[in-house]
Design a protein around this motif. Structure first.
Motif, PDB file in Angstrom:
ATOM      1  N   VAL A  69      -2.396  -1.285   6.279  1.00  0.00           N
ATOM      2  CA  VAL A  69      -2.116  -0.113   5.394  1.00  0.00           C
ATOM      3  C   VAL A  69      -1.393  -1.118   3.617  1.00  0.00           C
ATOM      4  O   VAL A  69      -1.328  -0.114   2.795  1.00  0.00           O
ATOM      5  N   ILE A  70      -0.964  -2.192   3.405  1.00  0.00           N
ATOM      6  CA  ILE A  70      -0.049  -2.535   2.160  1.00  0.00           C
ATOM      7  C   ILE A  70      -1.837  -2.618   1.366  1.00  0.00           C
ATOM      8  O   ILE A  70      -2.126  -2.371   0.149  1.00  0.00           O
ATOM      9  N   LEU A  71      -3.101  -3.890   2.389  1.00  0.00           N
ATOM     10  CA  LEU A  71      -4.116  -3.261   1.036  1.00  0.00           C
ATOM     11  C   LEU A  71      -4.935  -2.084   0.860  1.00  0.00           C
ATOM     12  O   LEU A  71      -4.993  -1.519  -0.061  1.00  0.00           O
ATOM     13  N   GLY A  72      -4.184  -0.935   2.184  1.00  0.00           N
ATOM     14  CA  GLY A  72      -5.233   0.536   1.630  1.00  0.00           C
ATOM     15  C   GLY A  72      -4.365   1.094   0.635  1.00  0.00           C
ATOM     16  O   GLY A  72      -4.923   2.247  -0.746  1.00  0.00           O
ATOM     17  N   LEU A  73      -3.163   0.692   1.002  1.00  0.00           N
ATOM     18  CA  LEU A  73      -2.393   1.430  -0.408  1.00  0.00           C
ATOM     19  C   LEU A  73      -2.094   1.518  -2.013  1.00  0.00           C
ATOM     20  O   LEU A  73      -2.712   1.293  -3.256  1.00  0.00           O
ATOM     21  N   PRO A 275       8.479   8.483  -3.732  1.00  0.00           N
ATOM     22  CA  PRO A 275       6.759   8.538  -2.978  1.00  0.00           C
ATOM     23  C   PRO A 275       6.972   9.531  -2.354  1.00  0.00           C
ATOM     24  O   PRO A 275       5.544   9.862  -2.232  1.00  0.00           O
ATOM     25  N   VAL A 276       7.730  10.648  -2.216  1.00  0.00           N
ATOM     26  CA  VAL A 276       7.574  12.055  -0.433  1.00  0.00           C
ATOM     27  C   VAL A 276       7.157  13.096  -2.128  1.00  0.00           C
ATOM     28  O   VAL A 276       8.488  13.351  -2.383  1.00  0.00           O
ATOM     29  N   ASP A 277       6.373  13.320  -1.862  1.00  0.00           N
ATOM     30  CA  ASP A 277       6.401  14.818  -2.555  1.00  0.00           C
ATOM     31  C   ASP A 277       6.329  16.094  -0.993  1.00  0.00           C
ATOM     32  O   ASP A 277       5.949  16.186  -0.379  1.00  0.00           O
ATOM     33  N   THR A 278       7.298  16.564  -2.086  1.00  0.00           N
ATOM     34  CA  THR A 278       8.300  17.868  -1.399  1.00  0.00           C
ATOM     35  C   THR A 278       7.564  19.224  -0.930  1.00  0.00           C
ATOM     36  O   THR A 278       7.340  20.001   0.402  1.00  0.00           O
ATOM     37  N   ARG A 279       6.561  19.263  -2.021  1.00  0.00           N
ATOM     38  CA  ARG A 279       5.894  20.118  -2.138  1.00  0.00           C
ATOM     39  C   ARG A 279       4.913  20.137  -0.762  1.00  0.00           C
ATOM     40  O   ARG A 279       4.680  21.017   0.308  1.00  0.00           O
ATOM     41  N   LYS A 280       4.106  18.808  -0.543  1.00  0.00           N
ATOM     42  CA  LYS A 280       3.075  18.742   0.131  1.00  0.00           C
ATOM     43  C   LYS A 280       3.984  18.269   1.187  1.00  0.00           C
ATOM     44  O   LYS A 280       3.145  18.149   2.692  1.00  0.00           O
ATOM     45  N   TRP A 281       5.057  18.305   1.537  1.00  0.00           N
ATOM     46  CA  TRP A 281       5.809  17.580   2.519  1.00  0.00           C
ATOM     47  C   TRP A 281       5.390  18.823   3.835  1.00  0.00           C
ATOM     48  O   TRP A 281       5.516  19.234   4.675  1.00  0.00           O
ATOM     49  N   ARG A 282       5.584  20.199   3.013  1.00  0.00           N
ATOM     50  CA  ARG A 282       5.901  21.532   3.770  1.00  0.00           C
ATOM     51  C   ARG A 282       4.905  21.534   4.085  1.00  0.00           C
ATOM     52  O   ARG A 282       4.536  22.440   5.150  1.00  0.00           O
ATOM     53  N   ARG A 283       3.686  21.246   3.848  1.00  0.00           N
ATOM     54  CA  ARG A 283       2.352  21.910   3.896  1.00  0.00           C
ATOM     55  C   ARG A 283       1.475  21.361   4.647  1.00  0.00           C
ATOM     56  O   ARG A 283       0.550  21.883   5.176  1.00  0.00           O
ATOM     57  N   THR A 296       6.092   4.961   3.350  1.00  0.00           N
ATOM     58  CA  THR A 296       6.961   5.169   2.489  1.00  0.00           C
ATOM     59  C   THR A 296       7.431   3.881   2.216  1.00  0.00           C
ATOM     60  O   THR A 296       8.140   3.482   1.245  1.00  0.00           O
ATOM     61  N   PRO A 297       8.273   2.683   3.775  1.00  0.00           N
ATOM     62  CA  PRO A 297       8.848   1.947   2.472  1.00  0.00           C
ATOM     63  C   PRO A 297       8.131   1.174   2.087  1.00  0.00           C
ATOM     64  O   PRO A 297       8.800   0.281   1.074  1.00  0.00           O
ATOM     65  N   VAL A 298       6.591   0.923   2.448  1.00  0.00           N
ATOM     66  CA  VAL A 298       5.726  -0.159   1.576  1.00  0.00           C
ATOM     67  C   VAL A 298       6.507   0.850  -0.006  1.00  0.00           C
ATOM     68  O   VAL A 298       5.181  -0.488  -0.949  1.00  0.00           O
ATOM     69  N   GLU A 299       5.137   2.231  -0.282  1.00  0.00           N
ATOM     70  CA  GLU A 299       5.473   2.435  -0.922  1.00  0.00           C
ATOM     71  C   GLU A 299       6.014   2.529  -2.628  1.00  0.00           C
ATOM     72  O   GLU A 299       5.829   2.354  -3.892  1.00  0.00           O
ATOM     73  N   ILE A 301       8.536  -0.252  -2.305  1.00  0.00           N
ATOM     74  CA  ILE A 301       8.490  -1.471  -2.711  1.00  0.00           C
ATOM     75  C   ILE A 301       7.448  -1.892  -4.055  1.00  0.00           C
ATOM     76  O   ILE A 301       7.126  -2.097  -4.789  1.00  0.00           O
ATOM     77  N   LEU A 302       6.301  -0.707  -3.575  1.00  0.00           N
ATOM     78  CA  LEU A 302       5.506  -1.559  -4.383  1.00  0.00           C
ATOM     79  C   LEU A 302       4.912  -0.546  -5.876  1.00  0.00           C
ATOM     80  O   LEU A 302       4.678  -1.273  -6.900  1.00  0.00           O
ATOM     81  N   LEU A 303       6.151   0.175  -5.723  1.00  0.00           N
ATOM     82  CA  LEU A 303       6.694   1.174  -6.926  1.00  0.00           C
ATOM     83  C   LEU A 303       7.071   0.575  -7.774  1.00  0.00           C
ATOM     84  O   LEU A 303       7.541   0.794  -8.925  1.00  0.00           O
ATOM     85  N   LEU A 304       7.785  -0.606  -7.198  1.00  0.00           N
ATOM     86  CA  LEU A 304       9.148  -1.137  -7.635  1.00  0.00           C
ATOM     87  C   LEU A 304       8.075  -2.188  -8.728  1.00  0.00           C
ATOM     88  O   LEU A 304       8.621  -2.358  -9.863  1.00  0.00           O
ATOM     89  N   CYS A 305       7.165  -2.434  -8.252  1.00  0.00           N
ATOM     90  CA  CYS A 305       6.230  -3.733  -8.741  1.00  0.00           C
ATOM     91  C   CYS A 305       5.216  -3.728  -9.647  1.00  0.00           C
ATOM     92  O   CYS A 305       4.716  -4.080 -10.278  1.00  0.00           O
ATOM     93  N   ILE A 306       4.947  -2.513  -9.101  1.00  0.00           N
ATOM     94  CA  ILE A 306       3.401  -1.741  -9.674  1.00  0.00           C
ATOM     95  C   ILE A 306       3.743  -0.411 -11.445  1.00  0.00           C
ATOM     96  O   ILE A 306       3.473   0.485 -10.731  1.00  0.00           O
ATOM     97  N   PRO A 307       3.373  -1.047 -11.809  1.00  0.00           N
ATOM     98  CA  PRO A 307       3.242   0.458 -12.990  1.00  0.00           C
ATOM     99  C   PRO A 307       1.648   1.454 -13.043  1.00  0.00           C
ATOM    100  O   PRO A 307       0.485   0.543 -12.976  1.00  0.00           O
ATOM    101  N   VAL A 308       1.689   1.859 -12.795  1.00  0.00           N
ATOM    102  CA  VAL A 308       0.494   3.334 -12.809  1.00  0.00           C
ATOM    103  C   VAL A 308       0.532   3.863 -13.846  1.00  0.00           C
ATOM    104  O   VAL A 308       1.373   5.101 -13.959  1.00  0.00           O
ATOM    105  N   VAL A 309      -0.690   4.621 -14.817  1.00  0.00           N
ATOM    106  CA  VAL A 309      -0.833   5.107 -15.797  1.00  0.00           C
ATOM    107  C   VAL A 309      -2.011   6.068 -15.718  1.00  0.00           C
ATOM    108  O   VAL A 309      -2.545   6.009 -14.648  1.00  0.00           O
TER     109      VAL A 309
END
Length: 543
Positions: A69-73, A275-283, A296-299, A301-309
């Motif tokens: 899961v960590i690899l894939g995310l 990491p949870v999109d409320t719009r997507k969560w409802r659908r 979510t916990p893995v995401e 942690i990754l959001l805290l460490c890795i920037p995304v452009v």
């Protein structure tokens, strides 16, 4: 009583009594796991009593799934988007980006797993099994599923080109396995063959585009864009990394507030770490929600460490407080995770820890960026965060891949399975299941040619770079040729099955006038099941 010898192979641990296995693992040099943070053999045989070994193995299998899961995310959410941003910033065409940066994004788990496996002669079988196993899985199960979901006519010249290049790479690997060694020249040859493949793709795409412009000079811009997605070469090496930005519906304008609202720095930080999109969560269905809660916990942690452009957004995904925090956490993660924490305890001049110096530099850079920027407008150097995100995600993928290889090696020792069978099953499935779902989704959305091209283009990259780069890294460490130890008949069953599947595709598809229908998809699935049964029977000496 079994006499313990420090020169014994670690596979002999199952030949000693349960009470002596812990001492065997601790006193046998072959059981010392150089790669990975955890010595899983000591966890299994020393952490809990021998009677609870099955329970420990069960927990290790669950941990293995978690590592996948960590690899894939990391690959899909961070590594691949940052590579896409880098390729866009460099103004690369889709063809060049597809066969270089974005192919690396999709194949990152396979490449780093191969590099980790080639680091030791006893685990090289994992790399061989995973690369060959993933090749068979993708060219049979994934390609067969695409044909079942959306029968279509494949582009003839790109299909034949990809099959021929992949057959060349596989045959080259046959020769290396037969000899049992790979030289520096052969390793560079692997990388050189991929350069030739990239140049072939670029030249063929240029020729096709030129012919298209001459024949359709009066076509309007919209038709040209649509045709480029349906053509044989302009989309053939697009990878699933691009799909989230181009295929998913855009909700930003629909949900944009009428009145301008300025978020505080604290609100920006908290929303960025959600990491949870409320719009997507409802659908979504309840199954998706359960999986999302587990991830979510893995995401976070990754959001805290890795920037995304994200260059497709107006603000380029600029999150000032989080990006400033990344300047502290990202370098620390690189230092602590690189080569399984090798530099975590390193002392400069024998006194000053290197991680403390990294922390101080990160704090200094973070303060400068925070004081010189605003929450609303990204700075001109914001694309540099994509390079930082690429480096951090690459280090994390490499560290996780090392853990996967060490864990699979332990399972092979405990279950008395060869590294090759573990590679062609667990490791190949874990690394390829994401590509499987992505390609099937692409086919359902009406792009089966893109899906089938991703099948072959991706495994060519994985085979050539997996073996070439993995062996090159090992040669740089040992300054000698890499020794490969094939696991007897099973390796040749694996290699032969891949060769037969490619030859059959090379013959059957042209005879079918390059139309991939449901009968061909069923045939590919039956072929994979047959191969898997034969491989397992060979592993257990039934053949």
């Amino acid at each position: 009583m079994f006499r313990i010898n420090s020169n014994d192979e670690c596979d002999c641990v199952m030949n000693v009594s349960a009470a002596e296995r812990c001492a065997f693992v601790k006193n046998t040099s072959d059981c010392n796991m150089e790669d990975g943070f955890i010595n899983y053999l000591q966890v299994v045989f020393c952490l809990l009593p021998p009677d609870l070994t099955p329970l420990t193995v069960t927990f290790c299998v669950i941990w293995l799934l978690f590592l996948f899961v960590i690899l894939g995310l990391t690959a899909s959410k961070f590594f691949c988007p940052n590579l896409s941003a880098i390729s866009t910033s460099l103004h690369l065409t889709h063809n060049v980006a597809g066969v270089t940066f974005l192919a690396l994004g999709n194949g990152a788990p396979d490449i780093f797993s191969a590099i980790a496996a080639f680091s030791r002669p006893h685990t090289a079988g994992l790399a061989v099994g995973a690369l060959f196993g993933a090749g068979i899985f993708v060219t049979t199960v994934v390609a067969g599923s695409v044909a079942l979901v959306k029968p279509f006519a494949v582009a003839s010249r790109p299909f034949l080109r990809d099959v021929i290049f992949y057959m060349s790479a596989v045959f080259w690997t046959y020769l290396i396995l037969y000899r049992g060694t790979i030289t520096l020249g052969e390793t560079l040859g692997y990388l050189g063959l991929y350069v030739v493949y990239v140049m072939t793709v670029i030249i063929s795409a240029y020729i096709y585009s030129r012919q298209k412009r001459l024949s359709n000079a009066r076509m309007d811009g919209a038709s040209q864009i649509q045709e480029s997605y349906e053509s044989s070469d302009s989309y053939e090496n697009e990878v699933p990394c691009l799909l989230p930005a181009t295929q998913q519906p855009e909700y930003e304008s629909e949900y944009r507030p009428l009145l301008h609202y300025t978020e505080s720095t604290k609100q920006i930080l908290l929303s960025s770490l959600n990491p949870v999109d409320t719009r997507k969560w409802r659908r979504k269905s309840w199954k998706w929600r359960v999986v999302k809660v587990l991830k979510t916990p893995v995401e976070v942690i990754l959001l805290l460490c890795i920037p995304v452009v994200d260059l497709d957004k107006e603000d380029k995904n600029w999150r000032r407080p989080l990006n400033c925090l990344h300047l502290i956490t990202a370098p620390l993660v690189c230092v602590l995770a690189f080569q399984s924490g090798l530099f975590g305890d390193y002392l400069i001049e024998g006194q000053f820890p290197v991680w403390v110096l990294t922390l101080l530099l990160g704090l200094f850079l973070s303060a400068i960026v925070f004081c010189s920027t605003t929450n609303e407008c990204p700075p001109k150097y914001h694309p540099l965060f994509a390079i930082l995100g690429f480096l951090v995600s690459a280090v994390l993928i490499s560290a996780t891949a090392s853990e996967v290889v060490s864990l699979l090696h332990m399972l092979g020792v405990v279950l008395s399975l060869s590294n090759t069978v573990l590679g062609l099953t667990l490791l190949a499935w874990g690394n390829s299941i994401g590509d499987c779902f992505s390609d099937i989704t692409i086919a359902r959305q009406g792009y089966p040619r893109m899906a089938i091209s991703a099948c072959f283009g991706g495994i060519i990259f994985n085979m050539l770079f997996g073996v070439g780069l993995g062996c090159l890294v090992q040669m740089m460490k040992t300054h000698s040729e890499v020794q490969l130890e094939p696991d007897g008949l099973l390796t040749w069953v694996l290699a032969g099955s891949l060769g037969v599947s490619l030859v059959l595709s090379f013959v059957i598809v042209p005879l079918s006038r390059f139309h991939l229908g449901r009968p061909y998809g069923i045939f590919l699935l039956i072929f994979y099941v047959t191969f898997l049964v034969v491989a397992l029977l060979t592993e257990f000496d039934s053949i």
